[in-house]
Design a protein around this motif. Structure first.
Motif, PDB file in Angstrom:
ATOM      1  N   ASN A 143       0.890  -1.340   0.215  1.00  0.00           N
ATOM      2  CA  ASN A 143       0.039  -0.053   0.081  1.00  0.00           C
ATOM      3  C   ASN A 143       1.006   1.280   0.166  1.00  0.00           C
ATOM      4  OD1 ASN A 143      -2.540  -1.135  -0.086  1.00  0.00           O
ATOM      5  ND2 ASN A 143      -2.789  -1.236   2.010  1.00  0.00           N
ATOM      6  N   TRP A 162      -8.665   1.143  -3.556  1.00  0.00           N
ATOM      7  CA  TRP A 162      -8.650   1.441  -1.943  1.00  0.00           C
ATOM      8  C   TRP A 162      -9.792   1.887  -1.289  1.00  0.00           C
ATOM      9  CZ3 TRP A 162      -4.824   1.397  -5.816  1.00  0.00           C
ATOM     10  CH2 TRP A 162      -3.561   0.537  -5.505  1.00  0.00           C
ATOM     11  N   GLN A 222      -5.712  -3.704  -0.447  1.00  0.00           N
ATOM     12  CA  GLN A 222      -6.736  -2.856  -0.942  1.00  0.00           C
ATOM     13  C   GLN A 222      -7.863  -2.676  -0.028  1.00  0.00           C
ATOM     14  OE1 GLN A 222      -7.492  -3.187  -5.106  1.00  0.00           O
ATOM     15  NE2 GLN A 222      -6.179  -1.507  -5.622  1.00  0.00           N
TER      16      GLN A 222
END
Length: 369
Positions: free
Chosen positions: A110, A164, A188
């Motif tokens: 991420n 996301w 996500q």
């Protein structure tokens, strides 16, 4: 002989080997010539990762090569043909194989993705209308989608491939609608649930083929590129089953100018395994007797600016990212962003926002633009 042949082709496209222009290719290893002639796009990308060449403006070099027809001019070797065989013979995006893309790309990290994306974490084409700012352009894109869907306070929206969670969060907060979102990337989903805490948003770790329920509106942004040509009809049938008779469906996808059964071999190997860009013909055939296509809006030129903005952000974040990733990864990622920018600039690939309603329901024509 090989070097002369390739060099002549490049010059016809306006790219000079070791030339003075920022889009000229600076070759550091003479093996580069045979590698590119043998492996075409795959060899070009891999040799950049290996440091065999450099270019101040990869985006402009790729644009010129595509406009100059270099992709068709270089025949390539048998290894290129071997890369095409699986996509022709097999369903590479079957339900059993669907999580490969998540595991090899979207679940990378991420921190990596959020380092170059906008504040709403949109990993898709922005809409640079009256702005050069990435954050504003991505808000423009979200607002454009909301208007096309005619999102209202009491709507229940299905978001297929929610990334996301930025789109779900934005629509729940600004349009005051409920959102059900499905995704197969655990990284996500973890982030999406965090940023949507307290909002009327529910996330499911679920393949699109497993979606249940009926919704007022359906949206899918930047996910259809992973569906695959053997599954386009299944995808459309799933949306049709989940959409109310008077509902609206918006599909936002990258697309190709011609129908193909494969993706660029370098992109497939290093960035989006089993990816496939649909054509207008393939999308149209998948929607037959299911949907009325109300509007097709090509915003492809905006992806050039989006990718260039992402690369600037990525380069700025590299001092921090370099603690996790090596120099070869950096070259891979910047080649991905810049070569794709060049492809959009050359109009070799597009981005379509397609608005649809269910056929046979007499749904009023939505005011798309």
């Amino acid at each position: 002989m090989l070097a002369t042949t390739l060099q002549h082709g490049l010059e016809q496209a306006g790219v000079v080997i070791n030339g003075p222009k920022p889009w000229d290719i600076q070759v550091h290893d003479k093996r580069w010539f045979s590698r590119v002639l043998l492996d075409k796009n795959l060899g070009l990308g891999e040799s950049y990762m290996d440091g065999w060449w450099d270019c101040d403006r990869i985006d402009e070099a790729i644009c010129r090569l595509l406009l100059g027809g270099m992709e068709d001019r270089i025949r390539g070797g048998p290894r290129i043909l071997w890369h095409l065989v699986p996509a022709v013979l097999c369903n590479l995006q079957s339900k059993a194989r669907s999580r490969i893309i998540a595991e090899r790309h979207y679940d990378l990290d991420n921190e990596l993705f959020l380092s170059f994306l906008d504040a709403n974490h949109q990993y898709s084409c922005a809409y640079f209308s009256s702005t050069d700012d990435l954050d504003e352009a991505q808000k423009n894109k979200l607002d454009l989608i909301a208007r096309k869907l005619q999102l209202a306070e009491n709507d229940h929206l299905l978001d297929i491939g929610c990334g996301w969670g930025g789109l779900a969060s934005y629509f729940a907060a600004t349009c005051h609608c409920r959102v059900t979102a499905v995704n197969i990337s655990r990284q996500q989903l973890q982030h999406a649930r965090k940023i949507c805490a307290g909002l009327p948003v529910v996330f499911h770790d679920r393949d699109y083929r497993e979606v249940n329920g009926v919704f007022d509106k359906v949206v899918s942004v930047g996910m259809f590129e992973h569906v695959g040509r053997r599954n386009y009809r299944t995808f459309m049938k799933t949306v049709h089953r989940c959409l109310k008779d008077d509902g609206i469906f918006l599909l936002h996808t990258i697309g190709g100018n011609a129908s193909k059964s494969n993706c660029d071999p370098w992109i497939n190997k290093y960035i989006f395994p089993n990816g496939m860009l649909p054509s207008q013909k393939q999308i149209g055939q998948a929607t037959e007797n299911l949907f009325v296509i109300e509007d097709v809006h090509n915003i492809g030129p905006h992806y050039d600016k989006t990718l260039m903005a992402w690369n600037r952000n990525f380069q700025a974040a590299w001092p921090t990212l370099s603690r996790k990733y090596d120099a070869r990864f950096k070259r891979m990622w910047e080649y991905y962003l810049l070569s794709c920018a060049g492809a959009f600039r050359a109009r070799d690939i597009q981005v379509w926002q397609i608005v649809m309603t269910k056929q046979g329901c007499g749904t009023r024509h939505p005011i798309c633009r």
